[in-house]
Write a protein that holds these residues in place. Sequence first.
Motif, PDB file in Angstrom:
ATOM      1  N   THR A  39      -2.051  -3.497  -2.183  1.00  0.00           N
ATOM      2  CA  THR A  39      -2.169  -3.499  -3.644  1.00  0.00           C
ATOM      3  C   THR A  39      -1.429  -4.634  -4.346  1.00  0.00           C
ATOM      4  O   THR A  39      -1.536  -4.757  -5.562  1.00  0.00           O
ATOM      5  CB  THR A  39      -1.634  -2.165  -4.207  1.00  0.00           C
ATOM      6  OG1 THR A  39      -0.266  -2.005  -3.816  1.00  0.00           O
ATOM      7  CG2 THR A  39      -2.460  -0.986  -3.717  1.00  0.00           C
ATOM      8  N   GLN A  66       2.514  -4.375   2.915  1.00  0.00           N
ATOM      9  CA  GLN A  66       2.279  -3.358   1.888  1.00  0.00           C
ATOM     10  C   GLN A  66       3.400  -2.324   1.884  1.00  0.00           C
ATOM     11  O   GLN A  66       3.909  -1.951   0.825  1.00  0.00           O
ATOM     12  CB  GLN A  66       0.926  -2.665   2.096  1.00  0.00           C
ATOM     13  CG  GLN A  66       0.652  -1.543   1.113  1.00  0.00           C
ATOM     14  CD  GLN A  66       0.574  -2.002  -0.330  1.00  0.00           C
ATOM     15  OE1 GLN A  66       0.122  -3.101  -0.624  1.00  0.00           O
ATOM     16  NE2 GLN A  66       1.028  -1.167  -1.261  1.00  0.00           N
ATOM     17  N   THR A  86      -8.959  -8.713  -7.679  1.00  0.00           N
ATOM     18  CA  THR A  86      -9.074  -8.024  -8.969  1.00  0.00           C
ATOM     19  C   THR A  86      -9.647  -8.897 -10.075  1.00  0.00           C
ATOM     20  O   THR A  86     -10.091  -8.380 -11.101  1.00  0.00           O
ATOM     21  CB  THR A  86      -7.697  -7.537  -9.438  1.00  0.00           C
ATOM     22  OG1 THR A  86      -6.863  -8.678  -9.706  1.00  0.00           O
ATOM     23  CG2 THR A  86      -7.053  -6.618  -8.406  1.00  0.00           C
ATOM     24  N   GLU A 103       6.068  -1.501  -1.233  1.00  0.00           N
ATOM     25  CA  GLU A 103       6.314  -0.159  -1.772  1.00  0.00           C
ATOM     26  C   GLU A 103       7.787   0.228  -1.694  1.00  0.00           C
ATOM     27  O   GLU A 103       8.318   0.852  -2.605  1.00  0.00           O
ATOM     28  CB  GLU A 103       5.459   0.861  -1.020  1.00  0.00           C
ATOM     29  CG  GLU A 103       3.976   0.707  -1.302  1.00  0.00           C
ATOM     30  CD  GLU A 103       3.097   1.520  -0.367  1.00  0.00           C
ATOM     31  OE1 GLU A 103       3.614   2.262   0.507  1.00  0.00           O
ATOM     32  OE2 GLU A 103       1.860   1.395  -0.491  1.00  0.00           O
ATOM     33  N   GLY A 115      -6.218  -1.561   2.198  1.00  0.00           N
ATOM     34  CA  GLY A 115      -5.621  -0.870   1.065  1.00  0.00           C
ATOM     35  C   GLY A 115      -4.359  -1.473   0.486  1.00  0.00           C
ATOM     36  O   GLY A 115      -3.604  -0.781  -0.181  1.00  0.00           O
ATOM     37  N   GLN A 140      -9.095  -6.193   1.649  1.00  0.00           N
ATOM     38  CA  GLN A 140      -8.246  -5.346   0.815  1.00  0.00           C
ATOM     39  C   GLN A 140      -8.771  -3.916   0.819  1.00  0.00           C
ATOM     40  O   GLN A 140      -7.999  -2.959   0.920  1.00  0.00           O
ATOM     41  CB  GLN A 140      -8.165  -5.888  -0.609  1.00  0.00           C
ATOM     42  CG  GLN A 140      -7.148  -5.198  -1.486  1.00  0.00           C
ATOM     43  CD  GLN A 140      -7.641  -3.902  -2.100  1.00  0.00           C
ATOM     44  OE1 GLN A 140      -8.839  -3.714  -2.314  1.00  0.00           O
ATOM     45  NE2 GLN A 140      -6.725  -2.999  -2.376  1.00  0.00           N
TER      46      GLN A 140
END
Length: 185
Positions: free
Chosen positions: A132, A99, A65, A103, A130, A126
């Motif tokens: 995050t 991941q 990011t 969550e 997927g 990524q």
Amino acid sequence: MKPGARWALAAFGAAAVAAVAVVGALLAFGGDGAAKPVTLGGNASFDQRAERRQAPPIAGTDPITGEPVDVDDFIGKPVVLNFWASWCSPCRDELPALQEFAERYPEAQVVGVNFQDSHADARALQEELGFTFPSVSDDGSLAQQLGLRGMPTTFFLGERHRVAGLIAGSTDLDGFEAGLELAQR
């Protein structure tokens, strides 16, 4: 002894050693291939530099990011620090479970450490998988400070970011959950 008999005996010996190694690995990993967490503080097979001590400063720019990431921002929460790389096949296999863990357990903060990888390759992985959670890039200095022995490796940090345990090797959701329990003690 005939040369052919020596070869057969050597082949049998090598097969026996391989079989013992496979059985040992299955026992060590709980029989399902997923590594389990180890509590630090008395297990001499792990690097004692990581033994229940404060984690080194972990901060940097997320290779995906471009945002700043600083583990100190998460004081008061357990941190699951996972070393991964796009070139690491077991890491690719493990990241979906990580991941899912992130969550399911928002009370813990997952932070990835993208180890000796390019930003482009990290971003591509990524996008493919997927995930995050935030990550920081590591050229090897953080891995050296924590005594990294292989990939992937996950360190479990308590609320004050003392190293509580680790998993050397890939794991699954159950392994991450067990590691979180160590960090919450």
